[in-house]
Every structure is written in structure tokens, then in C-alpha cells.
Design an enzyme around this catalytic site. Structure first.
Site, short mmCIF file in Angstrom:
data_model
loop_
_atom_site.label_atom_id
_atom_site.label_comp_id
_atom_site.label_asym_id
_atom_site.label_seq_id
_atom_site.Cartn_x
_atom_site.Cartn_y
_atom_site.Cartn_z
N SER A 144 0.86 -1.07 -0.16
CA SER A 144 0.08 0.09 0.13
C SER A 144 0.81 1.22 0.14
O SER A 144 2.06 1.23 0.51
CB SER A 144 -0.86 0.08 1.27
OG SER A 144 -1.53 1.24 1.56
N TYR A 157 -2.60 -1.44 10.43
CA TYR A 157 -2.51 -1.36 9.02
C TYR A 157 -1.11 -0.90 8.44
O TYR A 157 -0.27 -1.47 7.84
CB TYR A 157 -3.63 -0.93 8.48
CG TYR A 157 -3.78 -1.08 7.10
CD1 TYR A 157 -4.35 -2.11 6.40
CD2 TYR A 157 -3.58 -0.02 6.06
CE1 TYR A 157 -4.35 -2.33 5.22
CE2 TYR A 157 -3.37 -0.11 4.63
CZ TYR A 157 -3.95 -1.25 4.16
OH TYR A 157 -4.11 -1.51 2.85
#
Ligand SMILES: NC(=O)c1ccc[n+]([C@@H]2O[C@H](COP(=O)([O-])OP(=O)(O)OC[C@H]3O[C@@H](n4cnc5c(N)ncnc54)[C@H](O)[C@@H]3O)[C@@H](O)[C@H]2O)c1
Length: 256
Positions: A144, A157
Site C-alpha cells: 500500500s 495497518y
């Protein structure tokens, strides 16, 4: 670019980005193992969709990638069905949208196990199979922009994606001599179920679209095309690095 004769595993492969990757790798000629942990009907629909296109080189395997034994079974099933593994896509991912003060031990373990432990041991087990085969391979982790870019309110995350960055940087050094390439793909914002809450909120969507230089979220297919390129010989010299597919989001300065 062709993946004819290659065998790929895609974790979390029956929805969102994973599903698009399955379809793209199959379209490029690869045999594909679709890992899933829920919604077996979505996996069946995917198998049928590919069968209707005349492609019978796809199987679904139920495996919880946060468990090493399941990952081993996933790789074993690929070898049983197609004889080998050439491409491992560590795609499965979850988030809790909690900050450092509120994240519970359970939430921390959930995110780290699904996102990072799975990528670590998925890499380890797939690499052992590739080394036994003797002709290299590609291990692609869907990371990401948040492997580099802090996202307050989603701390675990970010931690998991930061870990995925160093997994690829480090294991890329270790596995390169075996002809195994480690690459992260770092999407920005993509229109998938993980973003359902944002997509249902017009105000949030407006803010997001304004922050993205290309003015919109990505479609999952726009991530999948990059994964197929990286897995093919066209990406043969990429290793131990990340390719960001974010429409310029990470380096944008909205409102400045
Ligand atoms: N959508 C985005 O904006 C975006 C941006 C950057 C990175 N990503 C990453 O892309 C990847 C795919 O996410 P997505 O956007 O397609 O969302 P998604 O929710 O559609 O996909 C995640 C998949 O992971 C699977 N999964 C969850 N736990 C699992 C487990 N224990 N074992 C096996 N599979 C499991 C889910 O069932 C689902 O199929 C994730 O790693 C996510 O972090 C997404």
C-alpha cells in the site's frame, strides 16, 4: 507479455484486487490457484467465469493465510494440481481503522497476522518450492502507499504494510541469487469492498478524489495489469523494491 506455462497463487483471490489479479493472470495464460477464506460462492463464480472463457486452469482452495499450516496446504495444492509454483501473490489484507491508543491486542494480531505473517510465511513456503524447482519465480506482495505514508487512525495497518516493505527489501536480497524476485505493489485508493464505507459517503469521496492528482480512485484492474507485468519476463529486472500504483496520491499536496 505472456504468462503461458506459469502457475500462480493469489491469496484473498475471490474479491477486489485479488479477483482482478486472478482474471488478469489467467488472461495472460497462467494457471491460477485462488485462495479464499470466505464466500465460497464468489470463488465458484470466478471459476465459472473463467471456464466460460474456455479457461479451465483455475482452482479454488480454502485456506486461512494467517495460519502457516494453511499456507503450506495452499502451496501443496498448487503443486498437486499444476505441478509447480512460479508466481506467489500475497494479496490478502484487512484493516481495523483504529489508532494506537484504541487498538486492542486482538485487533493488532488480526491485522498483523493476515497482512504480514501471511506474506512472510507465504514467501518462505513458496520460495522453498521455487528453489526446489530450480528456475526462479516472482513473489509479489500487495502492500500500500501506507508502507511509507502514515495514516493516522489505521496504525496497525500501516505497521503491517511497513513490515511488508522490509520483507520485500530483505528477502529480495536473500532470494535474488535463486532467481526469485520480490516486489511490492503499493496501491493508493482502489474501488473495492475494503473501502465500502468511504465509497458510500459522498463527502469523503470528494475529499479523496481532490487529493488524488488523477482525480479518482483506481479500479482493481489497474492494479492487476501492473502485477501481471511484474510477474512476466517484462519485469525481469525488478527486485527488492515497490511499484506504487496510486495516481500520484502519495506525493500530492492538496490545497497547497
Ligand atoms: N482497496 C484499496 O484502496 C487498497 C489500497 C492499498 C492496498 N490495498 C491492499 O490490497 C489488498 C486487497 O484488498 P482489497 O482492496 O481487494 O479488499 P478486499 O476486502 O476485497 O480483499 C481482501 C481479501 O483478503 C481476504 N482475506 C482476509 N483475511 C484472510 C485470510 N485470513 N486468509 C485468506 N484471505 C483472507 C478477504 O476475504 C478478501 O478476499 C489488501 O492487502 C489491501 O491492504 C487495498
Amino acid at each position: 507479455m505472456t504468462l503461458e506455462g506459469k502457475v500462480a497463487i493469489v491469496t484473498g483471490g475471490n474479491s477486489g484486487i485479488g479477483k482482478a489479479i486472478v482474471l488478469e493472470l489467467a488472461a495472460q495464460g497462467a494457471s491460477v490457484v485462488v485462495d479464499y477464506v470466505s464466500h465460497p460462492e464468489a470463488t465458484e463464480a470466478l471459476e465459472q467465469q473463467l471456464a466460460a472463457l474456455g479457461d479451465d486452469k483455475v482452482i479454488g482452495v480454502e485456506a486461512d493465510v494467517s495460519k502457516v499450516a494453511d499456507l503450506q496446504r495452499l502451496i501443496d495444492k498448487s503443486v498437486e494440481a499444476f505441478g509447480r509454483v512460479d508466481i506467489m501473490v500475497n494479496n490478502a489484507g484487512v484493516e481495523t481503522r483504529t489508532d494506537v491508543l484504541s487498538t486492542t491486542e486482538e485487533q493488532y494480531d488480526f491485522v498483523m497476522n493476515v497482512n504480514l505473517k501471511s506474506a512472510f510465511f507465504g514467501t518462505q513456503i513458496a520460495a522453498k518450492q521455487m528453489i526446489a524447482q530450480g528456475d526462479g519465480g516472482a513473489i509479489i506482495t500487495i502492500s500500500s502507499v501506507h508502507e511509507d505514508w502514515p495514516m493516522p487512525g489505521n496504525t496497525a495497518y500501516c505497521l503491517s504494510k511497513g513490515g511488508a516493505k522490509m520483507l520485500t527489501r530483505t528477502a529480495g536480497q536473500e532470494l535474488g541469487p535463486h532467481g526469485i524476485r520480490m516486489i511490492n505493489v503499493g496501491p493508493g485508493a482502489v474501488a473495492t469492498p475494503i473501502n465500502a464505507a468511504t465509497m458510500a459517503d459522498p463527502e469523503k469521496m470528494k475529499t479523496l478524489d481532490t487529493a488524488i492528482p488523477l482525480g479518482r480512485m483506481a479500479q482493481p484492474e489497474e492494479i492487476a495489469g501492473v502485477v501481471a507485468f511484474l510477474a512476466s519476463d517484462a519485469g525481469a529486472y525488478l527486485n527488492a523494491t515497490t511499484v506504487f500504483v496510486d495516481g500520484g496520491l502519495m506525493h500530492s499536496s492538496p490545497g497547497l
